[in-house]
Design a protein around this motif. Sequence first.
Motif, PDB file in Angstrom:
ATOM      1  N   PHE A  86      22.729  -0.674   7.003  1.00 20.90           N
ATOM      2  CA  PHE A  86      24.033  -0.488   6.344  1.00 20.90           C
ATOM      3  C   PHE A  86      23.834   0.194   4.995  1.00 20.90           C
ATOM      4  CE2 PHE A  86      27.856  -3.070   4.511  1.00 20.90           C
ATOM      5  CZ  PHE A  86      28.759  -2.047   4.769  1.00 20.90           C
ATOM      6  N   ARG A  87      22.885  -0.317   4.212  1.00 21.31           N
ATOM      7  CA  ARG A  87      22.601   0.250   2.889  1.00 21.31           C
ATOM      8  C   ARG A  87      22.195   1.719   3.034  1.00 21.31           C
ATOM      9  NH1 ARG A  87      20.806  -0.581  -2.234  1.00 21.31           N
ATOM     10  NH2 ARG A  87      20.717  -2.814  -2.218  1.00 21.31           N
ATOM     11  N   GLU A  88      21.282   1.988   3.962  1.00 22.41           N
ATOM     12  CA  GLU A  88      20.778   3.351   4.138  1.00 22.41           C
ATOM     13  C   GLU A  88      21.864   4.294   4.662  1.00 22.41           C
ATOM     14  OE1 GLU A  88      17.501   5.633   6.870  1.00 22.41           O
ATOM     15  OE2 GLU A  88      16.982   3.631   6.118  1.00 22.41           O
ATOM     16  N   ARG A  89      22.594   3.848   5.680  1.00 17.37           N
ATOM     17  CA  ARG A  89      23.617   4.700   6.298  1.00 17.37           C
ATOM     18  C   ARG A  89      24.690   5.137   5.299  1.00 17.37           C
ATOM     19  NH1 ARG A  89      28.269   2.542  10.256  1.00 17.37           N
ATOM     20  NH2 ARG A  89      29.160   2.126   8.211  1.00 17.37           N
ATOM     21  N   ASP A  90      25.112   4.199   4.431  1.00 19.25           N
ATOM     22  CA  ASP A  90      26.224   4.481   3.527  1.00 19.25           C
ATOM     23  C   ASP A  90      25.787   4.675   2.074  1.00 19.25           C
ATOM     24  OD1 ASP A  90      28.574   4.367   5.350  1.00 19.25           O
ATOM     25  OD2 ASP A  90      27.715   2.399   5.780  1.00 19.25           O
ATOM     26  N   ASN A  91      24.472   4.811   1.844  1.00 16.67           N
ATOM     27  CA  ASN A  91      23.940   5.021   0.490  1.00 16.67           C
ATOM     28  C   ASN A  91      24.448   3.979  -0.498  1.00 16.67           C
ATOM     29  OD1 ASN A  91      22.443   7.411   1.160  1.00 16.67           O
ATOM     30  ND2 ASN A  91      24.412   8.472   1.268  1.00 16.67           N
ATOM     31  N   LEU A  92      24.432   2.725  -0.091  1.00 17.39           N
ATOM     32  CA  LEU A  92      24.931   1.637  -0.935  1.00 17.39           C
ATOM     33  C   LEU A  92      23.917   1.303  -2.021  1.00 17.39           C
ATOM     34  CD1 LEU A  92      26.350  -0.619   1.909  1.00 17.39           C
ATOM     35  CD2 LEU A  92      27.611   1.003   0.465  1.00 17.39           C
ATOM     36  N   THR A  93      24.408   0.969  -3.199  1.00 13.58           N
ATOM     37  CA  THR A  93      23.524   0.681  -4.331  1.00 13.58           C
ATOM     38  C   THR A  93      23.568  -0.783  -4.766  1.00 13.58           C
ATOM     39  OG1 THR A  93      25.272   1.396  -5.834  1.00 13.58           O
ATOM     40  CG2 THR A  93      23.629   3.044  -5.219  1.00 13.58           C
ATOM     41  N   LEU A  94      24.421  -1.586  -4.150  1.00 18.28           N
ATOM     42  CA  LEU A  94      24.492  -2.995  -4.522  1.00 18.28           C
ATOM     43  C   LEU A  94      23.569  -3.813  -3.632  1.00 18.28           C
ATOM     44  CD1 LEU A  94      27.403  -4.738  -2.825  1.00 18.28           C
ATOM     45  CD2 LEU A  94      27.386  -2.265  -2.838  1.00 18.28           C
ATOM     46  N   THR A  95      23.315  -5.032  -4.026  1.00 16.08           N
ATOM     47  CA  THR A  95      22.453  -5.933  -3.266  1.00 16.08           C
ATOM     48  C   THR A  95      23.257  -6.590  -2.150  1.00 16.08           C
ATOM     49  OG1 THR A  95      21.104  -6.368  -5.219  1.00 16.08           O
ATOM     50  CG2 THR A  95      20.946  -7.961  -3.415  1.00 16.08           C
ATOM     51  N   LEU A  96      22.760  -6.489  -0.924  1.00 14.37           N
ATOM     52  CA  LEU A  96      23.381  -7.122   0.234  1.00 14.37           C
ATOM     53  C   LEU A  96      22.518  -8.306   0.653  1.00 14.37           C
ATOM     54  CD1 LEU A  96      24.176  -3.864   2.244  1.00 14.37           C
ATOM     55  CD2 LEU A  96      25.729  -5.164   0.774  1.00 14.37           C
ATOM     56  N   LEU A  97      23.161  -9.437   0.926  1.00 16.46           N
ATOM     57  CA  LEU A  97      22.446 -10.657   1.263  1.00 16.46           C
ATOM     58  C   LEU A  97      22.830 -11.158   2.643  1.00 16.46           C
ATOM     59  CD1 LEU A  97      22.866 -12.557  -2.130  1.00 16.46           C
ATOM     60  CD2 LEU A  97      20.906 -11.196  -1.367  1.00 16.46           C
ATOM     61  N   SER A  98      21.841 -11.663   3.376  1.00 16.94           N
ATOM     62  CA  SER A  98      22.036 -12.199   4.713  1.00 16.94           C
ATOM     63  C   SER A  98      22.179 -13.721   4.671  1.00 16.94           C
ATOM     64  CB  SER A  98      20.823 -11.837   5.586  1.00 16.94           C
ATOM     65  OG  SER A  98      20.921 -12.473   6.843  1.00 16.94           O
ATOM     66  N   ASP A  99      23.277 -14.212   5.255  1.00 17.21           N
ATOM     67  CA  ASP A  99      23.544 -15.651   5.340  1.00 17.21           C
ATOM     68  C   ASP A  99      23.828 -16.007   6.804  1.00 17.21           C
ATOM     69  OD1 ASP A  99      24.138 -18.328   4.674  1.00 17.21           O
ATOM     70  OD2 ASP A  99      26.221 -17.854   4.200  1.00 17.21           O
ATOM     71  N   GLU A 100      22.806 -15.835   7.643  1.00 17.99           N
ATOM     72  CA  GLU A 100      22.983 -16.070   9.081  1.00 17.99           C
ATOM     73  C   GLU A 100      23.400 -17.503   9.381  1.00 17.99           C
ATOM     74  OE1 GLU A 100      20.155 -14.219  11.938  1.00 17.99           O
ATOM     75  OE2 GLU A 100      19.068 -13.684  10.088  1.00 17.99           O
ATOM     76  N   SER A 101      22.969 -18.464   8.572  1.00 22.00           N
ATOM     77  CA  SER A 101      23.302 -19.873   8.809  1.00 22.00           C
ATOM     78  C   SER A 101      24.724 -20.211   8.375  1.00 22.00           C
ATOM     79  CB  SER A 101      22.330 -20.771   8.037  1.00 22.00           C
ATOM     80  OG  SER A 101      22.601 -20.676   6.635  1.00 22.00           O
ATOM     81  N   LEU A 102      25.343 -19.312   7.610  1.00 18.58           N
ATOM     82  CA  LEU A 102      26.685 -19.492   7.055  1.00 18.58           C
ATOM     83  C   LEU A 102      26.771 -20.597   5.999  1.00 18.58           C
ATOM     84  CD1 LEU A 102      28.825 -19.056  10.298  1.00 18.58           C
ATOM     85  CD2 LEU A 102      28.547 -17.392   8.448  1.00 18.58           C
ATOM     86  N   GLU A 103      25.628 -21.098   5.533  1.00 21.97           N
ATOM     87  CA  GLU A 103      25.651 -22.177   4.539  1.00 21.97           C
ATOM     88  C   GLU A 103      26.332 -21.749   3.241  1.00 21.97           C
ATOM     89  OE1 GLU A 103      21.996 -24.367   3.916  1.00 21.97           O
ATOM     90  OE2 GLU A 103      21.492 -24.145   6.038  1.00 21.97           O
ATOM     91  N   ALA A 104      26.003 -20.563   2.736  1.00 25.27           N
ATOM     92  CA  ALA A 104      26.634 -20.094   1.498  1.00 25.27           C
ATOM     93  C   ALA A 104      28.118 -19.822   1.737  1.00 25.27           C
ATOM     94  CB  ALA A 104      25.931 -18.846   0.970  1.00 25.27           C
ATOM     95  N   HIS A 105      28.439 -19.199   2.878  1.00 21.40           N
ATOM     96  CA  HIS A 105      29.850 -18.957   3.220  1.00 21.40           C
ATOM     97  C   HIS A 105      30.639 -20.267   3.156  1.00 21.40           C
ATOM     98  CE1 HIS A 105      28.360 -15.195   5.018  1.00 21.40           C
ATOM     99  NE2 HIS A 105      29.622 -14.793   5.134  1.00 21.40           N
ATOM    100  N   GLN A 106      30.104 -21.303   3.797  1.00 17.70           N
ATOM    101  CA  GLN A 106      30.802 -22.592   3.863  1.00 17.70           C
ATOM    102  C   GLN A 106      30.882 -23.243   2.485  1.00 17.70           C
ATOM    103  OE1 GLN A 106      28.455 -24.226   7.066  1.00 17.70           O
ATOM    104  NE2 GLN A 106      29.927 -23.545   8.605  1.00 17.70           N
TER     105      GLN A 106
END
Length: 164
Positions: A86-106
């Motif tokens: 995603f970062r590479e495709r759209d030349n994003l400059t912000l930090t993207l974080l993965s929350d597969e467990s959804l703990e932070a979301h919840q």
Amino acid sequence: MSPTTSGRLGAGDAAPDFTLTSDAGEQVTLSELRGRKVIVYFYPAAMTPGCTKQACDFSDSLDALSSTGFEVLGVSKDKQAKLAKFRERDNLTLTLLSDESLEAHQAFGAYGEKSLYGKVVQGVIRSTFVIDEQGTVELAQYNVKATGHVAKLRRDLGLDGGPE
């Protein structure tokens, strides 16, 4: 403090701490960013039209936000490898974080019941949080729109309207 009985955070609540893996494979811990203002936004899925628009808007505004002391973290349930694409495709400059467990979301109240095309479903609630230097929520916004959100957020923070 913990989320209110609705599961949602509000101004004055302590931001829940988390440690998540970035698109670059690094561990990012929210409490280690104390002393800085942080915008944490939760979005449903990388590389979808709305989430791409929102991420590009944040990326385009990153210099202006950084110059006023803000760090921006985008959080989704996507795997780290997808976030890197995603970062590479759209030349994003912000930090993207993965929350597969959804703990932070919840913990932030950014996952739960929402209406999707007239049906009530469980899912990611597009949400944005502004956290002050002490780790306290200054602003909690739920069910935000992908398009125009960053410009509105900048106005809410007393910054300019953002790039057109």
